[in-house]
Scaffold this motif. Structure first.
Motif, PDB file in Angstrom:
ATOM      1  N   UNK A 256       0.838  -1.205   0.000  1.00 53.09           N
ATOM      2  CA  UNK A 256       0.000   0.000   0.000  1.00 53.09           C
ATOM      3  C   UNK A 256       0.871   1.254   0.000  1.00 53.09           C
ATOM      4  N   UNK A 257       1.914   1.272   0.821  1.00 50.75           N
ATOM      5  CA  UNK A 257       2.819   2.421   0.846  1.00 50.75           C
ATOM      6  C   UNK A 257       3.491   2.587  -0.512  1.00 50.75           C
ATOM      7  N   UNK A 258       3.915   1.479  -1.104  1.00 50.12           N
ATOM      8  CA  UNK A 258       4.525   1.543  -2.427  1.00 50.12           C
ATOM      9  C   UNK A 258       3.567   2.058  -3.481  1.00 50.12           C
ATOM     10  N   UNK A 259       2.328   1.585  -3.454  1.00 55.16           N
ATOM     11  CA  UNK A 259       1.327   2.030  -4.427  1.00 55.16           C
ATOM     12  C   UNK A 259       1.046   3.522  -4.269  1.00 55.16           C
ATOM     13  N   UNK A 260       1.002   4.007  -3.043  1.00 56.39           N
ATOM     14  CA  UNK A 260       0.771   5.433  -2.817  1.00 56.39           C
ATOM     15  C   UNK A 260       1.920   6.259  -3.409  1.00 56.39           C
TER      16      UNK A 260
ATOM     17  N   UNK B 274       9.162  -1.226  -9.568  1.00 56.86           N
ATOM     18  CA  UNK B 274       8.224  -0.113  -9.681  1.00 56.86           C
ATOM     19  C   UNK B 274       8.529   0.965  -8.638  1.00 56.86           C
ATOM     20  N   UNK B 275       8.877   0.556  -7.446  1.00 55.90           N
ATOM     21  CA  UNK B 275       9.261   1.526  -6.407  1.00 55.90           C
ATOM     22  C   UNK B 275      10.531   2.270  -6.788  1.00 55.90           C
TER      23      UNK B 275
ATOM     24  N   UNK C 188      10.742   6.201  -7.123  1.00 55.69           N
ATOM     25  CA  UNK C 188      11.751   6.879  -6.316  1.00 55.69           C
ATOM     26  C   UNK C 188      12.705   7.712  -7.148  1.00 55.69           C
ATOM     27  N   UNK C 189      13.106   7.180  -8.291  1.00 56.00           N
ATOM     28  CA  UNK C 189      14.003   7.931  -9.175  1.00 56.00           C
ATOM     29  C   UNK C 189      13.301   9.180  -9.690  1.00 56.00           C
ATOM     30  N   UNK C 190      12.028   9.052 -10.075  1.00 56.19           N
ATOM     31  CA  UNK C 190      11.309  10.235 -10.561  1.00 56.19           C
ATOM     32  C   UNK C 190      11.145  11.265  -9.447  1.00 56.19           C
ATOM     33  N   UNK C 191      10.730  10.824  -8.260  1.00 61.49           N
ATOM     34  CA  UNK C 191      10.471  11.769  -7.177  1.00 61.49           C
ATOM     35  C   UNK C 191      11.748  12.431  -6.670  1.00 61.49           C
TER      36      UNK C 191
END
Length: 113
Positions: free
Chosen positions: A20-24, A85-86, A90-93
């Motif tokens: 859930x944290x990853x999806x958010x 996917x994370x 993470x790279x984008x953010x």
């Protein structure tokens, strides 16, 4: 309850929470990318917006499928695709998003907050 069954139950709920944290985070990256203008990516010297939309969209899809699989199917969990996917989110953010903030919608101030 047998300790092995209890450990598996705790593991399942832990993986669900991580999913859930990853999806958010992945959805946050997708929404942030979608709300930025194409010209911001060009001014920041980043890859095109379509590139980041494709990557963050796939990441969000994988995140939602992971959560759905954990809830509806009662199994699955935090696997290799979710980790990848994370990493994309993470790279984008951490990378392009921080540079895109400098080139706000006006582009004239340079601060973009």
């Amino acid at each position: 309850m047998h300790p092995f069954i209890m450990a598996l139950t705790v593991e399942h709920w832990l993986y669900l929470a991580l999913g859930v944290v990853g999806a958010v985070l992945e959805i946050w990256a997708l929404v942030d990318c979608a709300t930025r203008g194409r010209e911001q990516f060009e001014r920041a010297g980043q890859r095109p917006k379509s590139f980041w939309l494709l990557l963050t969209g796939l990441a969000a899809l994988i995140g939602l499928m992971t959560v759905w699989g954990s809830l509806a199917l009662g199994g699955g969990g935090f696997g290799l695709f979710q980790i990848a996917a994370l990493c994309v989110a993470g790279v984008y953010l951490a990378g392009p998003r921080s540079e895109l903030k400098l080139f706000g919608s006006s582009g004239s101030s340079g601060y973009g907050y």
